[in-house]
Write an enzyme that holds these catalytic residues in place. Structure first.
Site, mmCIF file in Angstrom:
data_model
loop_
_atom_site.group_PDB
_atom_site.id
_atom_site.type_symbol
_atom_site.label_atom_id
_atom_site.label_comp_id
_atom_site.label_asym_id
_atom_site.label_seq_id
_atom_site.Cartn_x
_atom_site.Cartn_y
_atom_site.Cartn_z
ATOM 1 N N ASN A 150 6.362 -0.623 3.216
ATOM 2 C CA ASN A 150 5.739 -1.049 1.961
ATOM 3 C C ASN A 150 4.428 -1.752 2.305
ATOM 4 O OD1 ASN A 150 5.034 -2.091 -0.512
ATOM 5 N ND2 ASN A 150 6.742 -3.539 -0.638
ATOM 6 N N TRP A 151 3.321 -1.033 2.089
ATOM 7 C CA TRP A 151 2.013 -1.597 2.482
ATOM 8 C C TRP A 151 1.501 -2.623 1.465
ATOM 9 C CZ3 TRP A 151 -1.278 3.294 4.195
ATOM 10 C CH2 TRP A 151 -0.776 3.779 5.407
ATOM 11 N N HIS A 200 10.472 -4.457 -7.341
ATOM 12 C CA HIS A 200 10.233 -5.354 -6.204
ATOM 13 C C HIS A 200 10.089 -6.786 -6.732
ATOM 14 C CE1 HIS A 200 8.356 -7.256 -2.757
ATOM 15 N NE2 HIS A 200 8.789 -6.242 -2.036
ATOM 16 N N GLU A 216 16.861 -7.390 -0.979
ATOM 17 C CA GLU A 216 15.782 -8.196 -0.410
ATOM 18 C C GLU A 216 15.885 -9.637 -0.923
ATOM 19 O OE1 GLU A 216 12.275 -5.605 0.904
ATOM 20 O OE2 GLU A 216 11.957 -6.060 -1.205
ATOM 21 N N GLY A 276 8.413 -11.934 3.602
ATOM 22 C CA GLY A 276 7.156 -12.451 4.140
ATOM 23 C C GLY A 276 7.272 -13.808 4.817
ATOM 24 N N SER A 318 11.373 -9.668 6.231
ATOM 25 C CA SER A 318 11.052 -10.097 7.594
ATOM 26 C C SER A 318 11.704 -9.217 8.673
ATOM 27 C CB SER A 318 11.422 -11.572 7.800
ATOM 28 O OG SER A 318 10.668 -12.386 6.924
ATOM 29 N N GLY A 331 7.777 -4.739 5.100
ATOM 30 C CA GLY A 331 6.471 -5.078 4.539
ATOM 31 C C GLY A 331 5.472 -5.322 5.655
ATOM 32 N N GLY A 332 5.230 -6.609 5.967
ATOM 33 C CA GLY A 332 4.193 -7.002 6.921
ATOM 34 C C GLY A 332 4.191 -6.206 8.226
#
Ligand code: PGA
Length: 238
Positions: A9-10, A100, A164, A170, A201, A222-223
């Site tokens: 997920n950008w 989300h 999530e 994050g 994470s 994500g990150g």
């Protein structure tokens, strides 16, 4: 061997140029490491503005990856300025992230709106990746999902849920694999044997601890997905 879903997920990151570079570096790294995607479904979720070019580059490079949109309109096509409908997304992607927590929090997406989005995805045979942070959110979508049960049986991977927890997104502090597995099991109890992913994470160092749990079928990243080489490591270690 169970099938794993590894989703990148950008979020609101990357330009068209960045996307070209990411896909190119991903392809090079993949070939160098002689990786195999066997029994792994790799899904990239870029912004709407990047989807078409990402799809074009990926087919030129012959990458075995699928695409997801990060959001979808809760309405069908029509007079809804600024929205992107399921019918439009279907031309470019197979999946769509729905509900989300960043959308629930920053854009006031209620369970009702999320349910309309699930309905739009299923109407156009896009697979929703429904993000939830607690079981009540699954329960609120159960009726909508069940009303599509005959359609859901007609295509593969009809619905995915990603657990999530808010504190883990994050933050660098993931949930424990044991907790995540208990949630995944409860989600399957509600919705049946659908794939359930863990997100929050996830890195190449901790991915295996989640994917080795009996009820977890992959991860939403994500990150750590912004760097193609770290994302490749996540795929390799999963
Ligand atoms: P993170 O994000 O991997 O950066 O924690 C996960 C997500 O929001 O889907």
């Amino acid at each position: 061997m169970k099938k794993l879903f590894i989703v990148a997920n950008w979020k609101s990151n990357k330009t068209i140029k960045d996307t070209e570079k990411w896909l190119h570096d991903f392809d090079e790294g993949f070939k160098r490491k002689q990786l195999s995607f066997e029994s792994k479904e790799i899904i990239i979720a870029p912004s709407f503005t990047l989807l078409e070019h990402a799809l074009y580059c990926s087919s030129n490079l012959k990458l075995h990856i699928k695409f997801a949109a990060q959001n979808i309109s809760s309405f069908d096509e029509g007079a809804y300025t600024g929205e992107v409908s399921a019918k439009q997304i279907k031309e470019l992607a197979d999946y769509v992230i729905v509900g989300h927590s960043e959308r629930r929090k920053n854009f006031g997406e209620s369970d009702d709106i999320v349910n309309q989005k699930i309905e739009q995805s299923l109407e156009y045979e896009l697979t929703p990746i429904l993000c939830v942070s607690k079981l009540e959110q699954v329960q609120s979508s159960k009726f909508k999902v069940q009303s599509y049960s005959s359609k859901l049986k007609s295509y593969d991977n009809s619905m995915i849920v990603a657990y999530e927890p808010l504190f883990a997104i994050g933050s660098g502090v993931p949930d424990t694999p044991e907790n995540a597995d208990i949630m995944a099991q409860s989600i399957k109890k509600e919705l049946g044997e659908i794939p359930v992913l863990y997100g929050g994470s996830v890195t190449s160092d901790n991915v295996k601890s989640f994917t080795s749990m009996p009820h977890i079928d992959g991860v939403l990243v994500g990150g750590a997905s912004l760097d193609p080489l770290e994302f490749l490591k996540i795929i390799q270690n999963a």
